[in-house]
Design an enzyme around this catalytic site. Structure first.
Site, PDB file in Angstrom:
ATOM      1  N   SER A  41       0.847  -1.199   0.000  1.00 36.56           N
ATOM      2  CA  SER A  41       0.000   0.000   0.000  1.00 36.56           C
ATOM      3  C   SER A  41       0.880   1.245   0.000  1.00 36.56           C
ATOM      4  O   SER A  41       2.106   1.153   0.212  1.00 36.56           O
ATOM      5  CB  SER A  41      -0.892   0.012   1.246  1.00 36.56           C
ATOM      6  OG  SER A  41      -0.079   0.239   2.390  1.00 36.56           O
ATOM      7  N   ASP A  81      -1.091  -1.569  -4.061  1.00 41.58           N
ATOM      8  CA  ASP A  81      -2.471  -1.620  -3.558  1.00 41.58           C
ATOM      9  C   ASP A  81      -3.005  -0.182  -3.442  1.00 41.58           C
ATOM     10  O   ASP A  81      -2.334   0.681  -2.866  1.00 41.58           O
ATOM     11  CB  ASP A  81      -2.416  -2.287  -2.168  1.00 41.58           C
ATOM     12  CG  ASP A  81      -3.774  -2.649  -1.622  1.00 41.58           C
ATOM     13  OD1 ASP A  81      -4.719  -2.805  -2.415  1.00 41.58           O
ATOM     14  OD2 ASP A  81      -3.878  -2.805  -0.380  1.00 41.58           O
ATOM     15  N   GLU A  83     -10.949   0.105 -10.197  1.00 39.01           N
ATOM     16  CA  GLU A  83     -12.033  -0.139  -9.229  1.00 39.01           C
ATOM     17  C   GLU A  83     -13.263   0.676  -9.579  1.00 39.01           C
ATOM     18  O   GLU A  83     -13.185   1.851  -9.927  1.00 39.01           O
ATOM     19  CB  GLU A  83     -11.581   0.202  -7.800  1.00 39.01           C
ATOM     20  CG  GLU A  83     -12.701  -0.033  -6.772  1.00 39.01           C
ATOM     21  CD  GLU A  83     -12.251  -0.024  -5.299  1.00 39.01           C
ATOM     22  OE1 GLU A  83     -11.050  -0.202  -5.048  1.00 39.01           O
ATOM     23  OE2 GLU A  83     -13.119   0.159  -4.431  1.00 39.01           O
ATOM     24  N   GLY A 117     -10.591  -3.152   6.939  1.00 46.46           N
ATOM     25  CA  GLY A 117     -10.343  -3.038   8.370  1.00 46.46           C
ATOM     26  C   GLY A 117     -10.978  -4.156   9.190  1.00 46.46           C
ATOM     27  O   GLY A 117     -11.598  -5.077   8.656  1.00 46.46           O
ATOM     28  N   GLY A 152     -11.053  -5.891   1.001  1.00 48.88           N
ATOM     29  CA  GLY A 152     -11.732  -5.935   2.298  1.00 48.88           C
ATOM     30  C   GLY A 152     -12.241  -7.310   2.664  1.00 48.88           C
ATOM     31  O   GLY A 152     -13.347  -7.460   3.175  1.00 48.88           O
ATOM     32  N   ILE A 206      -6.316  -9.605   1.546  1.00 50.20           N
ATOM     33  CA  ILE A 206      -6.376  -9.836   2.992  1.00 50.20           C
ATOM     34  C   ILE A 206      -5.195  -9.134   3.663  1.00 50.20           C
ATOM     35  O   ILE A 206      -4.036  -9.423   3.366  1.00 50.20           O
ATOM     36  CB  ILE A 206      -6.365 -11.356   3.299  1.00 50.20           C
ATOM     37  CG1 ILE A 206      -7.647 -11.987   2.723  1.00 50.20           C
ATOM     38  CG2 ILE A 206      -6.260 -11.610   4.809  1.00 50.20           C
ATOM     39  CD1 ILE A 206      -7.712 -13.494   2.795  1.00 50.20           C
TER      40      ILE A 206
END
Ligand code: G3H
Ligand code: 13P
Ligand code: ZN
Length: 332
Positions: free
Chosen positions: A56, A93, A145, A190, A233, A276
């Protein structure tokens, strides 16, 4: 310019084609440090699974892009040394801009996500296409996305989710040229994916979240047959880790994740990549808290990071074997 090919990595094109044909999903596991990377590689070698090492923007800021690439290179050599050359993708990411994506491509990443999901539709198309054009010149694959997940998406936060609109997917995929598409069907980022009010309680008092919108997924598959779909997620928030954390001084209240059976079902569909991160954080934190609590005199980091790494490895093996179904498919 460092090509991912020199690093021994692969892009996601073949990996997804095989996952689609084999009705499984590849694990995209976030890493920020050496122990996480070692655990991911060891678990994937032991289960003979392909893998996506995911970085990320936060990970880049934390660990440095050159160190992360060299850790991925180390991962490739570690897999070889362990006796199985599993295919390994190094993926950005939630890329937030063309500049971030380009920087990763120029620094040895084999796959990037450009997340324009929070932008107006036409702006999402424009930035995604710009990334695709550059990435494809370098044989790097791109994930776009459509739809917004609830929760925190890196530095983009959204209180509510907006499910992906199946009527937009063909236009988006065609006009941008993306290689895979992340969708929103009820997962979120989260450890706190759902409020207790959104859940029901079963007989044992366990919170059960609302099911994923498989109807939307089916409609997307109908619109884009054979196109690789990505689920973000997708942590399940294992209650055993929440319990260990809370028994050893932590305070995680009512954390609820995506039930593994639902991910198993998704992995058999066009979903080729399942992200994940939070479950890994929980596994590490649980082991470290336990050791700190039970052995307060311990101060050698290897004595708590080692067991945390072992637990992480166990968890990733379980994901590959029992949830994603990618175990045994490394050399397809
Ligand atoms: O989707 C977000 C990932 O879990 C990465 O989180 O930005 O805290 O590294 P991070
Ligand atoms: P989790 O927070 O559910 O692990 O999701 C991680 C993710 O989507 C990374 O992009
Ligand atoms: Zn995500």
């Amino acid at each position: 310019m460092i090509s991912y090919k020199e690093v021994g990595l692969v892009n996601s094109r073949d990996m997804f084609a095989k996952a689609m044909k084999g009705h499984y999903a590849v694990g995209a596991y976030n890493f920020n440090n050496m122990e996480q990377m070692q655990a991911i590689i060891a678990a994937c070698v032991e289960t003979k699974s392909p893998v996506i090492l995911q970085v990320s923007k936060g990970a880049r800021d934390y660990a440095n892009i050159n160190i992360l690439r060299n850790m991925a290179r180390g991962g490739v050599e570690y897999a070889h040394e362990l006796g199985c050359d599993i295919p390994i993708v190094l993926h950005l990411d939630h890329g937030d801009s063309f500049k971030t994506a380009k920087d990763c491509i120029d620094n040895g990443f084999s796959s990037v996500m450009i997340d324009g999901s929070h932008l107006p539709y036409e702006e999402n198309i424009a930035v995604t296409k710009q990334v695709v054009d550059y990435a494809h010149e370098h044989d790097v694959t791109v994930e776009g996305e459509l739809g917004v997940l609830a929760g925190i998406e890196d530095e983009v936060s959204s209180a509510v989710s907006h499910y992906t609109r199946p009527e937009e997917v063909v236009d988006f995929a065609t006009r941008t040229g993306v290689d895979s598409l992340a969708i929103s069907i009820g997962t979120s980022h989260g450890a706190y994916k759902f409020t207790p009010e959104q859940c029901t309680r079963n007989e044992e008092g366990i919170l059960i979240p609302p099911p994923l919108r498989f109807d939307i997924l089916a409609e997307i598959e109908k619109q884009l047959p054979g196109f690789p779909i990505v689920l973000h997620g997708a942590s399940s928030v294992p209650q055993e880790y929440v319990k260990i954390i809370n028994e050893h001084g932590g305070k995680l209240a009512d954390s609820v994740g995506i039930p593994e059976e639902q991910l198993r079902k998704a992995a058999k569909s066009a979903v080729c990549k399942i992200n994940i991160d939070s479950d890994g954080r929980l596994a590490m934190t649980a082991m470290i808290r336990k050791i700190f609590d039970e052995k307060p005199a311990e101060f050698d980091p290897r004595k708590y990071l080692g067991p945390a790494r072992e637990e992480l490895k166990k968890m990733y093996m379980h994901k590959n074997i029992d949830v994603l179904g990618c175990a045994g498919h490394a050399l397809d």
